[in-house]
Design a protein around this motif. Sequence first.
Motif, PDB file in Angstrom:
ATOM      1  N   VAL A 112     -60.217 -22.374   1.685  1.00 44.92           N
ATOM      2  CA  VAL A 112     -59.448 -22.063   0.300  1.00 44.92           C
ATOM      3  C   VAL A 112     -59.138 -23.191  -0.465  1.00 44.92           C
ATOM      4  O   VAL A 112     -59.395 -23.269  -1.747  1.00 44.92           O
ATOM      5  CB  VAL A 112     -58.056 -21.377   0.910  1.00 44.92           C
ATOM      6  CG1 VAL A 112     -57.131 -21.223  -0.210  1.00 44.92           C
ATOM      7  CG2 VAL A 112     -58.336 -19.820   1.419  1.00 44.92           C
ATOM      8  N   LEU A 113     -58.756 -24.302   0.288  1.00 39.28           N
ATOM      9  CA  LEU A 113     -58.591 -25.549  -0.629  1.00 39.28           C
ATOM     10  C   LEU A 113     -59.651 -26.062  -1.226  1.00 39.28           C
ATOM     11  O   LEU A 113     -59.611 -26.635  -2.341  1.00 39.28           O
ATOM     12  CB  LEU A 113     -58.002 -26.587   0.446  1.00 39.28           C
ATOM     13  CG  LEU A 113     -56.449 -26.251   0.883  1.00 39.28           C
ATOM     14  CD1 LEU A 113     -56.193 -27.649   1.922  1.00 39.28           C
ATOM     15  CD2 LEU A 113     -55.582 -26.419  -0.101  1.00 39.28           C
ATOM     16  N   ALA A 114     -60.787 -26.027  -0.356  1.00 40.20           N
ATOM     17  CA  ALA A 114     -62.157 -26.424  -1.107  1.00 40.20           C
ATOM     18  C   ALA A 114     -62.401 -25.611  -2.393  1.00 40.20           C
ATOM     19  O   ALA A 114     -62.854 -26.012  -3.273  1.00 40.20           O
ATOM     20  CB  ALA A 114     -63.376 -26.562   0.007  1.00 40.20           C
ATOM     21  N   THR A 115     -62.262 -24.338  -2.158  1.00 42.83           N
ATOM     22  CA  THR A 115     -62.495 -23.268  -3.351  1.00 42.83           C
ATOM     23  C   THR A 115     -61.673 -23.662  -4.471  1.00 42.83           C
ATOM     24  O   THR A 115     -62.223 -23.594  -5.581  1.00 42.83           O
ATOM     25  CB  THR A 115     -62.543 -21.992  -2.867  1.00 42.83           C
ATOM     26  OG1 THR A 115     -63.147 -21.611  -1.688  1.00 42.83           O
ATOM     27  CG2 THR A 115     -62.776 -21.052  -4.009  1.00 42.83           C
ATOM     28  N   ALA A 116     -60.197 -23.862  -4.200  1.00 47.55           N
ATOM     29  CA  ALA A 116     -59.532 -24.403  -5.340  1.00 47.55           C
ATOM     30  C   ALA A 116     -59.748 -25.504  -6.105  1.00 47.55           C
ATOM     31  O   ALA A 116     -59.790 -25.628  -7.174  1.00 47.55           O
ATOM     32  CB  ALA A 116     -57.770 -24.270  -4.680  1.00 47.55           C
ATOM     33  N   HIS A 117     -60.183 -26.567  -5.189  1.00 43.71           N
ATOM     34  CA  HIS A 117     -60.665 -27.685  -5.818  1.00 43.71           C
ATOM     35  C   HIS A 117     -61.951 -27.759  -6.567  1.00 43.71           C
ATOM     36  O   HIS A 117     -62.003 -28.096  -7.702  1.00 43.71           O
ATOM     37  CB  HIS A 117     -60.912 -28.732  -4.761  1.00 43.71           C
ATOM     38  CG  HIS A 117     -61.316 -30.036  -5.108  1.00 43.71           C
ATOM     39  ND1 HIS A 117     -62.799 -30.461  -5.409  1.00 43.71           N
ATOM     40  CD2 HIS A 117     -60.922 -31.016  -5.357  1.00 43.71           C
ATOM     41  CE1 HIS A 117     -62.788 -31.689  -5.817  1.00 43.71           C
ATOM     42  NE2 HIS A 117     -61.507 -32.284  -6.103  1.00 43.71           N
ATOM     43  N   ALA A 118     -63.020 -26.917  -6.276  1.00 47.39           N
ATOM     44  CA  ALA A 118     -64.315 -26.611  -7.037  1.00 47.39           C
ATOM     45  C   ALA A 118     -63.886 -25.713  -8.286  1.00 47.39           C
ATOM     46  O   ALA A 118     -64.458 -26.222  -9.220  1.00 47.39           O
ATOM     47  CB  ALA A 118     -65.131 -25.790  -6.073  1.00 47.39           C
ATOM     48  N   VAL A 119     -63.073 -24.764  -7.971  1.00 45.89           N
ATOM     49  CA  VAL A 119     -62.718 -24.092  -9.259  1.00 45.89           C
ATOM     50  C   VAL A 119     -62.110 -24.952 -10.204  1.00 45.89           C
ATOM     51  O   VAL A 119     -62.231 -25.034 -11.578  1.00 45.89           O
ATOM     52  CB  VAL A 119     -61.782 -22.819  -9.048  1.00 45.89           C
ATOM     53  CG1 VAL A 119     -61.215 -22.336 -10.239  1.00 45.89           C
ATOM     54  CG2 VAL A 119     -62.471 -21.655  -8.270  1.00 45.89           C
ATOM     55  N   SER A 120     -61.119 -25.826  -9.810  1.00 44.68           N
ATOM     56  CA  SER A 120     -60.213 -26.779 -11.051  1.00 44.68           C
ATOM     57  C   SER A 120     -61.141 -27.631 -11.399  1.00 44.68           C
ATOM     58  O   SER A 120     -61.173 -27.949 -12.687  1.00 44.68           O
ATOM     59  CB  SER A 120     -59.023 -27.267 -10.075  1.00 44.68           C
ATOM     60  OG  SER A 120     -59.333 -28.019  -9.119  1.00 44.68           O
ATOM     61  N   GLU A 121     -62.091 -28.037 -10.595  1.00 46.36           N
ATOM     62  CA  GLU A 121     -62.975 -29.076 -11.057  1.00 46.36           C
ATOM     63  C   GLU A 121     -64.310 -28.536 -11.988  1.00 46.36           C
ATOM     64  O   GLU A 121     -64.245 -29.202 -13.234  1.00 46.36           O
ATOM     65  CB  GLU A 121     -63.977 -29.755 -10.031  1.00 46.36           C
ATOM     66  CG  GLU A 121     -64.864 -30.959 -10.438  1.00 46.36           C
ATOM     67  CD  GLU A 121     -65.738 -31.458  -9.115  1.00 46.36           C
ATOM     68  OE1 GLU A 121     -66.729 -32.022  -9.538  1.00 46.36           O
ATOM     69  OE2 GLU A 121     -65.288 -31.437  -8.088  1.00 46.36           O
TER      70      GLU A 121
END
Length: 163
Positions: A112-121
């Motif tokens: 979930v954290l990696a997905t949120a990071h990828a989306v925000s990036e």
Amino acid sequence: MNQRLQAKPAPAPAKAISTPVEARQLTEELMEVMNGLLGIIERETELVRAGNVREAMQLERQKSELSGRYMVAVESLKNAQKYLNQVSPELLTTLRRHHDTFRAMLQINLTVLATAHAVSEGIVRGVNTEIQRRNIPNTYTAAGQRAVPGPRHIKPLSVSRSL
């Protein structure tokens, strides 16, 4: 001063286990710490999924403190593994099962954290691309090719890291 730069007290060193009571106390401590971390991780996952990153960041202090306790407990468990195998193998089996659940939940949290990071990036990169597209003039060379803009036309994107 920034909290991350302040010195944190070192966790207590791993203690040696020599009695069945100490073995049970160690396993109970490890189970308690894993349950606490699971609660925080589940809450963090829920908050990040809901887009409440600011609230999720407030869990960092608790998570760090419990992570330190977890590391000390795991080190103690490693030191006492032979003794636990001899005295109480059922405790180790229970701990392994609980730890497998713990790892699975941690993997979900990391995803979930990696997905949120990828989306925000991706959002920041998209905004930057749009800004740069608007800043670069549409010109053509004498040969009819699109001109490559010089560095003076590219303006950096400034991002505030404070939410």
